[in-house]
Design a protein around this motif. Structure first.
Motif, PDB file in Angstrom:
ATOM      1  N   VAL A  58       0.908  -1.260  -0.184  1.00 17.12           N
ATOM      2  CA  VAL A  58       0.010  -0.208   0.113  1.00 17.12           C
ATOM      3  C   VAL A  58       0.990   1.132  -0.132  1.00 17.12           C
ATOM      4  O   VAL A  58       1.749   1.454   0.717  1.00 17.12           O
ATOM      5  N   ILE A  59       0.716   2.063  -1.017  1.00 16.45           N
ATOM      6  CA  ILE A  59       1.636   3.084  -0.995  1.00 16.45           C
ATOM      7  C   ILE A  59       0.691   4.554  -1.035  1.00 16.45           C
ATOM      8  O   ILE A  59      -0.434   4.466  -1.807  1.00 16.45           O
ATOM      9  N   VAL A  60       1.260   5.248  -0.337  1.00 15.91           N
ATOM     10  CA  VAL A  60       0.652   6.618  -0.164  1.00 15.91           C
ATOM     11  C   VAL A  60       1.422   7.541  -0.750  1.00 15.91           C
ATOM     12  O   VAL A  60       2.639   8.447  -0.446  1.00 15.91           O
ATOM     13  N   ASP A  61       0.985   8.170  -2.098  1.00 12.21           N
ATOM     14  CA  ASP A  61       1.756   9.217  -2.765  1.00 12.21           C
ATOM     15  C   ASP A  61       0.916  10.214  -3.496  1.00 12.21           C
ATOM     16  O   ASP A  61      -0.094  10.445  -2.677  1.00 12.21           O
ATOM     17  N   ALA A  62       1.219  10.656  -4.274  1.00 12.09           N
ATOM     18  CA  ALA A  62       0.461  12.043  -4.901  1.00 12.09           C
ATOM     19  C   ALA A  62      -0.720  11.884  -5.508  1.00 12.09           C
ATOM     20  O   ALA A  62      -1.766  12.508  -5.561  1.00 12.09           O
ATOM     21  N   ARG A  63      -1.148  10.294  -5.470  1.00 13.16           N
ATOM     22  CA  ARG A  63      -2.376   9.939  -6.099  1.00 13.16           C
ATOM     23  C   ARG A  63      -3.769  10.267  -4.902  1.00 13.16           C
ATOM     24  O   ARG A  63      -4.869  10.368  -5.137  1.00 13.16           O
ATOM     25  N   VAL A  64      -3.158  10.018  -3.820  1.00 11.52           N
ATOM     26  CA  VAL A  64      -4.037  10.217  -2.721  1.00 11.52           C
ATOM     27  C   VAL A  64      -4.697  11.815  -2.678  1.00 11.52           C
ATOM     28  O   VAL A  64      -5.788  11.839  -2.633  1.00 11.52           O
ATOM     29  N   PRO A  65      -3.956  12.614  -2.372  1.00  9.39           N
ATOM     30  CA  PRO A  65      -4.570  13.928  -2.528  1.00  9.39           C
ATOM     31  C   PRO A  65      -5.059  14.533  -3.983  1.00  9.39           C
ATOM     32  O   PRO A  65      -6.475  14.992  -3.690  1.00  9.39           O
ATOM     33  N   ALA A  66      -4.706  13.920  -5.117  1.00 13.85           N
ATOM     34  CA  ALA A  66      -5.377  14.035  -6.306  1.00 13.85           C
ATOM     35  C   ALA A  66      -6.975  13.459  -6.040  1.00 13.85           C
ATOM     36  O   ALA A  66      -7.612  14.015  -6.613  1.00 13.85           O
ATOM     37  N   LEU A  67      -7.014  12.281  -5.548  1.00 16.66           N
ATOM     38  CA  LEU A  67      -8.342  11.592  -5.386  1.00 16.66           C
ATOM     39  C   LEU A  67      -9.001  12.119  -4.530  1.00 16.66           C
ATOM     40  O   LEU A  67     -10.266  12.413  -4.856  1.00 16.66           O
ATOM     41  N   LEU A  68      -8.581  12.834  -3.299  1.00 22.12           N
ATOM     42  CA  LEU A  68      -9.304  13.465  -2.614  1.00 22.12           C
ATOM     43  C   LEU A  68      -9.879  14.874  -3.232  1.00 22.12           C
ATOM     44  O   LEU A  68     -11.002  15.467  -3.052  1.00 22.12           O
ATOM     45  N   VAL A  69      -9.015  15.600  -3.891  1.00 17.93           N
ATOM     46  CA  VAL A  69      -9.574  16.842  -4.954  1.00 17.93           C
ATOM     47  C   VAL A  69     -10.703  16.450  -5.854  1.00 17.93           C
ATOM     48  O   VAL A  69     -11.632  17.131  -6.055  1.00 17.93           O
ATOM     49  N   ALA A  70     -10.422  15.323  -6.473  1.00 18.68           N
ATOM     50  CA  ALA A  70     -11.306  14.618  -7.450  1.00 18.68           C
ATOM     51  C   ALA A  70     -12.745  14.376  -6.719  1.00 18.68           C
ATOM     52  O   ALA A  70     -13.927  14.906  -7.204  1.00 18.68           O
ATOM     53  N   SER A  91     -17.775  19.417 -13.844  1.00 10.74           N
ATOM     54  CA  SER A  91     -18.180  18.720 -14.630  1.00 10.74           C
ATOM     55  C   SER A  91     -16.494  17.391 -14.734  1.00 10.74           C
ATOM     56  O   SER A  91     -15.769  17.885 -13.923  1.00 10.74           O
ATOM     57  N   PHE A  92     -16.778  16.278 -15.557  1.00 12.06           N
ATOM     58  CA  PHE A  92     -15.937  15.396 -15.193  1.00 12.06           C
ATOM     59  C   PHE A  92     -14.468  16.075 -15.741  1.00 12.06           C
ATOM     60  O   PHE A  92     -13.570  15.530 -15.314  1.00 12.06           O
ATOM     61  N   LEU A  93     -14.559  16.777 -16.835  1.00  9.61           N
ATOM     62  CA  LEU A  93     -13.268  17.271 -17.322  1.00  9.61           C
ATOM     63  C   LEU A  93     -12.644  18.017 -16.496  1.00  9.61           C
ATOM     64  O   LEU A  93     -11.360  17.880 -16.289  1.00  9.61           O
ATOM     65  N   VAL A  94     -13.402  18.826 -15.725  1.00 12.63           N
ATOM     66  CA  VAL A  94     -12.774  19.783 -14.861  1.00 12.63           C
ATOM     67  C   VAL A  94     -12.221  19.027 -13.703  1.00 12.63           C
ATOM     68  O   VAL A  94     -11.021  19.146 -12.952  1.00 12.63           O
ATOM     69  N   VAL A  95     -12.973  17.799 -13.214  1.00 13.50           N
ATOM     70  CA  VAL A  95     -12.437  17.173 -12.206  1.00 13.50           C
ATOM     71  C   VAL A  95     -10.981  16.455 -12.536  1.00 13.50           C
ATOM     72  O   VAL A  95     -10.041  16.200 -11.702  1.00 13.50           O
ATOM     73  N   VAL A  96     -11.052  15.734 -13.979  1.00 17.05           N
ATOM     74  CA  VAL A  96      -9.934  15.101 -14.181  1.00 17.05           C
ATOM     75  C   VAL A  96      -8.695  15.885 -14.322  1.00 17.05           C
ATOM     76  O   VAL A  96      -7.411  15.764 -13.777  1.00 17.05           O
ATOM     77  N   VAL A  97      -8.790  17.344 -14.858  1.00 20.82           N
ATOM     78  CA  VAL A  97      -7.817  18.112 -14.982  1.00 20.82           C
ATOM     79  C   VAL A  97      -7.294  18.613 -13.543  1.00 20.82           C
ATOM     80  O   VAL A  97      -6.066  18.651 -13.367  1.00 20.82           O
ATOM     81  N   ALA A  98      -7.929  18.841 -12.765  1.00 19.71           N
ATOM     82  CA  ALA A  98      -7.817  19.400 -11.421  1.00 19.71           C
ATOM     83  C   ALA A  98      -7.069  18.203 -10.698  1.00 19.71           C
ATOM     84  O   ALA A  98      -5.986  18.556  -9.803  1.00 19.71           O
ATOM     85  N   ALA A  99      -7.394  17.043 -10.801  1.00 25.95           N
ATOM     86  CA  ALA A  99      -6.648  15.952  -9.957  1.00 25.95           C
ATOM     87  C   ALA A  99      -5.405  15.709 -10.663  1.00 25.95           C
ATOM     88  O   ALA A  99      -4.381  15.656  -9.849  1.00 25.95           O
ATOM     89  N   ALA A 100      -5.231  15.720 -12.025  1.00 28.08           N
ATOM     90  CA  ALA A 100      -3.787  15.731 -12.682  1.00 28.08           C
ATOM     91  C   ALA A 100      -2.992  16.751 -12.161  1.00 28.08           C
ATOM     92  O   ALA A 100      -2.006  16.665 -12.046  1.00 28.08           O
ATOM     93  N   ALA A 101      -3.414  17.999 -12.113  1.00 26.02           N
ATOM     94  CA  ALA A 101      -2.802  19.294 -11.741  1.00 26.02           C
ATOM     95  C   ALA A 101      -2.121  18.988 -10.393  1.00 26.02           C
ATOM     96  O   ALA A 101      -1.115  19.259 -10.079  1.00 26.02           O
ATOM     97  N   VAL A 102      -3.143  18.642  -9.411  1.00 31.14           N
ATOM     98  CA  VAL A 102      -2.589  18.304  -8.056  1.00 31.14           C
ATOM     99  C   VAL A 102      -1.451  17.276  -7.865  1.00 31.14           C
ATOM    100  O   VAL A 102      -0.412  17.653  -7.286  1.00 31.14           O
TER     101      VAL A 102
END
Length: 104
Positions: free
Chosen positions: A61-73, A82-93
């Motif tokens: 189990v690895i806690v890395d940048a994906r966890v904050p991105a998932l929380l933002v999403a 919108s889904f596009l905003v969610v994906v872009v914001a999570a990727a940016a985080v």
């Protein structure tokens, strides 16, 4: 058994299972209990897939940048963005956290 024969067997089993589904009467599928179970099962499988893909790395189990991105999403989805905003914001985080070295 070779890999290709296993793949062929699995494909035939999937085809048989799908064909069997057409034999189930509609009155059984439209009953309240099976409808509720299928709705909840879909959500549970999607949640499990998200958890495995965002926290798993092999057997660890690895806690890395994906966890904050998932929380933002999740927050943006809760705000009904919108889904596009969610994906872009999570990727940016995730990208910013990795750029700053705060998360691997």
């Amino acid at each position: 058994m070779s890999v290709w024969s296993a793949i062929l067997l699995a494909a035939l089993l999937c085809l048989g299972l799908k064909a069997t589904g057409y034999l189930v009467p509609t009155r059984v599928l439209e009953a309240p209990r099976p409808a509720r179970i299928s709705d909840l099962l879909t959500v549970a499988l999607l949640a499990a897939l998200v958890a495995v893909q965002s926290l798993g790395a092999g057997q660890a189990v690895i806690v890395d940048a994906r966890v904050p991105a998932l929380l933002v999403a999740a927050g943006l989805l809760w705000l009904r963005q919108s889904f596009l905003v969610v994906v872009v914001a999570a990727a940016a985080v995730a990208a910013v956290l990795r750029l700053l070295g705060l998360a691997a």
